[in-house]
Scaffold this active site. Sequence first.
Site, PDB file in Angstrom:
ATOM      1  N   ASP A  36     -11.206  -1.083 -17.619  1.00  0.00           N
ATOM      2  CA  ASP A  36     -11.476  -0.829 -16.198  1.00  0.00           C
ATOM      3  C   ASP A  36     -12.196  -2.055 -15.613  1.00  0.00           C
ATOM      4  O   ASP A  36     -13.370  -2.305 -15.904  1.00  0.00           O
ATOM      5  CB  ASP A  36     -12.332   0.437 -16.041  1.00  0.00           C
TER       6      ASP A  36
ATOM      7  N   ASN B 140       3.659  -0.808 -10.950  1.00  0.00           N
ATOM      8  CA  ASN B 140       3.597   0.207  -9.889  1.00  0.00           C
ATOM      9  C   ASN B 140       4.061  -0.405  -8.568  1.00  0.00           C
ATOM     10  O   ASN B 140       4.485  -1.560  -8.531  1.00  0.00           O
ATOM     11  CB  ASN B 140       2.174   0.770  -9.778  1.00  0.00           C
TER      12      ASN B 140
HETATM   13  O1  PMT Z   1      -0.683  -3.343  -2.288  1.00  0.00           O
HETATM   14  P1  PMT Z   1      -0.232  -2.442  -1.155  1.00  0.00           P
HETATM   15  O2  PMT Z   1       1.244  -2.152  -1.217  1.00  0.00           O
HETATM   16  O3  PMT Z   1      -0.666  -2.948   0.196  1.00  0.00           O
HETATM   17  O4  PMT Z   1      -0.943  -1.018  -1.359  1.00  0.00           O
HETATM   18  C1  PMT Z   1      -2.311  -0.904  -1.219  1.00  0.00           C
HETATM   19  C2  PMT Z   1      -2.928  -0.002  -2.310  1.00  0.00           C
HETATM   20  C3  PMT Z   1      -2.449   1.414  -2.111  1.00  0.00           C
HETATM   21  C4  PMT Z   1      -2.517  -0.498  -3.699  1.00  0.00           C
HETATM   22  C5  PMT Z   1      -4.474  -0.133  -2.132  1.00  0.00           C
HETATM   23  O5  PMT Z   1      -4.833   0.324  -0.869  1.00  0.00           O
HETATM   24  C6  PMT Z   1      -5.200   0.696  -3.201  1.00  0.00           C
HETATM   25  O6  PMT Z   1      -5.409   1.889  -3.092  1.00  0.00           O
HETATM   26  N1  PMT Z   1      -5.606   0.021  -4.302  1.00  0.00           N
HETATM   27  C7  PMT Z   1      -6.226   0.639  -5.497  1.00  0.00           C
HETATM   28  C8  PMT Z   1      -5.149   1.225  -6.356  1.00  0.00           C
HETATM   29  C9  PMT Z   1      -5.695   1.895  -7.624  1.00  0.00           C
HETATM   30  O7  PMT Z   1      -5.418   1.444  -8.676  1.00  0.00           O
HETATM   31  O8  PMT Z   1      -6.513   2.886  -7.385  1.00  0.00           O
HETATM   32  P2  PMT Z   1      -7.196   3.821  -8.574  1.00  0.00           P
HETATM   33  O9  PMT Z   1      -7.713   4.984  -7.829  1.00  0.00           O
HETATM   34  O10 PMT Z   1      -6.259   4.016  -9.682  1.00  0.00           O
HETATM   35  O11 PMT Z   1      -8.367   2.893  -9.086  1.00  0.00           O
HETATM   36  C10 PMT Z   1      -9.693   2.963  -8.566  1.00  0.00           C
HETATM   37  C11 PMT Z   1     -10.329   1.597  -8.538  1.00  0.00           C
HETATM   38  O12 PMT Z   1     -10.462   1.089  -9.846  1.00  0.00           O
HETATM   39  C12 PMT Z   1      -9.539   0.556  -7.767  1.00  0.00           C
HETATM   40  O13 PMT Z   1     -10.449  -0.250  -7.068  1.00  0.00           O
HETATM   41  C13 PMT Z   1      -8.838  -0.239  -8.855  1.00  0.00           C
HETATM   42  O14 PMT Z   1      -8.595  -1.601  -8.461  1.00  0.00           O
HETATM   43  C14 PMT Z   1      -9.848  -0.168  -9.967  1.00  0.00           C
HETATM   44  N2  PMT Z   1      -9.267  -0.244 -11.320  1.00  0.00           N
HETATM   45  C15 PMT Z   1      -8.445   0.718 -11.768  1.00  0.00           C
HETATM   46  C16 PMT Z   1      -7.985   0.669 -13.062  1.00  0.00           C
HETATM   47  C17 PMT Z   1      -8.378  -0.383 -13.900  1.00  0.00           C
HETATM   48  N3  PMT Z   1      -7.948  -0.464 -15.139  1.00  0.00           N
HETATM   49  N4  PMT Z   1      -9.195  -1.326 -13.439  1.00  0.00           N
HETATM   50  C18 PMT Z   1      -9.646  -1.277 -12.156  1.00  0.00           C
HETATM   51  O15 PMT Z   1     -10.398  -2.164 -11.737  1.00  0.00           O
END
Ligand code: PMT
Length: 398
Positions: free
Chosen positions: A306, A210
């Site tokens: 996750d 991504n």
């Molecule tokens: O890296 P940059 O270019 O500076 O951009 C920053 C960002 C947009 C990536 C950052 O601010 C951000 O939003 N990061 C989280 C991205 C994400 O995967 O969000 P999500 O809504 O899909 O996931 C929710 C949470 O679960 C996040 O804390 C993620 O790290 C975590 N996760 C998700 C999937 C997974 N398999 N394991 C996880 O731990």
Amino acid sequence: MSTLSNKRIIVGISGGIAAYKSAEIVRRLQDAGADVRVVMTPSAEQFIRPLTLQALSSHPVHADLLDPEAEAGMGHIELARWADLILIAPATADFIASMVHGRGNSLLNAIILATPAIVAVAPAMNQGMWAHPATLENMALLEQRGVRIFGPDSGVQACGDIGPGRMQQPQEIVDQVASCFAGQSLSGKKLVLTAGPTREAIDPVRYISNHSSGKMGYALAQAAVEAGAQVTLISGPVNLIAPERCNIVSVISAADMLEATMQACSDADILIAAAAVADYRPVTVAAQKIKKHDDAINLELEKNPDIVSAAASEYSNLFVVGFAAETQDIESYARDKLQRKNLDAIVANDVSRSDVGFNSDDNEAAWITATSSKVFGKRSKTQLARDIISAIADQIDD
Ligand code: PMT
């Protein structure tokens, strides 16, 4: 975690009989987690051998301002910049006077003149010298300039006199050094951060990933170091230089990130999951490059573990902060993730905009907990990171 983990301390030794206690100070500072370098004045070498201090600190002792070899290694300006705190113990009456006059005639004096670090002195001298108006005025001047003064104690002196002027005991001095950092909001905390994207291999040359650049996660690592935390940064592949003083663990896939995160969180206080973990990975990874014979191919994908949920459920004492990358209904989707993933707080950001979110230098976010929410309007990721770190510090203090 030790009280001085991550802290860089220069122990400056001037020439007095109490210099024998400096060896014990170096050892106890290290026991408290500090990284210690020793700088001696020429007269200090008459009281304690540099070799003793070199062996204790595991680093060469710095003594000569005009030594080209030493200056080519870690010169006086680099040492001045390197330190978080410079402790002069013992500080003789003469050395204190030289500080008051801003002299740069020894390596230690030059470092003190050039440093932005906290400077502390532990005076040690005969009671008559301590009581002399010149010394008292010098001490008052140093205090006015912000120099921290540790002691002296009163009692029987090396010369047989009784009165004030004895250097404080090593542990008392080390405790006061630690208290100089007590104001840092995450001092003494171990913090783990995930940052950047993950890559899920399709074959030896292709992967699913991504747009995460890692900028948000790296800014958080920098802000956490500034706040005094001991930081482990678990980073997917990015083109960024890790902030100084982070323990960096480089990973590629979500499986790697899961393993590194679970290991790092076992003795951590805080986890911030800023990584954009790829949600799915190919069920099988082709051993050889897939050939382009067909107009279309089918990739079977399975869900990645996750990571943040796994850490939150395994380590119940961990304070866990997730991020929510959303393109619509930001607060309600974020609140759902907060609950589902068992988080203490979530930072919700909009990844549909080009001026914030993925890859930009700025971001805009909401800090959301079960009972509150606060919006951080558009600002640099550096500033937003500092705001998030102080929100975490406020929350764990409650
Ligand atoms: O890296 P940059 O270019 O500076 O951009 C920053 C960002 C947009 C990536 C950052 O601010 C951000 O939003 N990061 C989280 C991205 C994400 O995967 O969000 P999500 O809504 O899909 O996931 C929710 C949470 O679960 C996040 O804390 C993620 O790290 C975590 N996760 C998700 C999937 C997974 N398999 N394991 C996880 O731990």
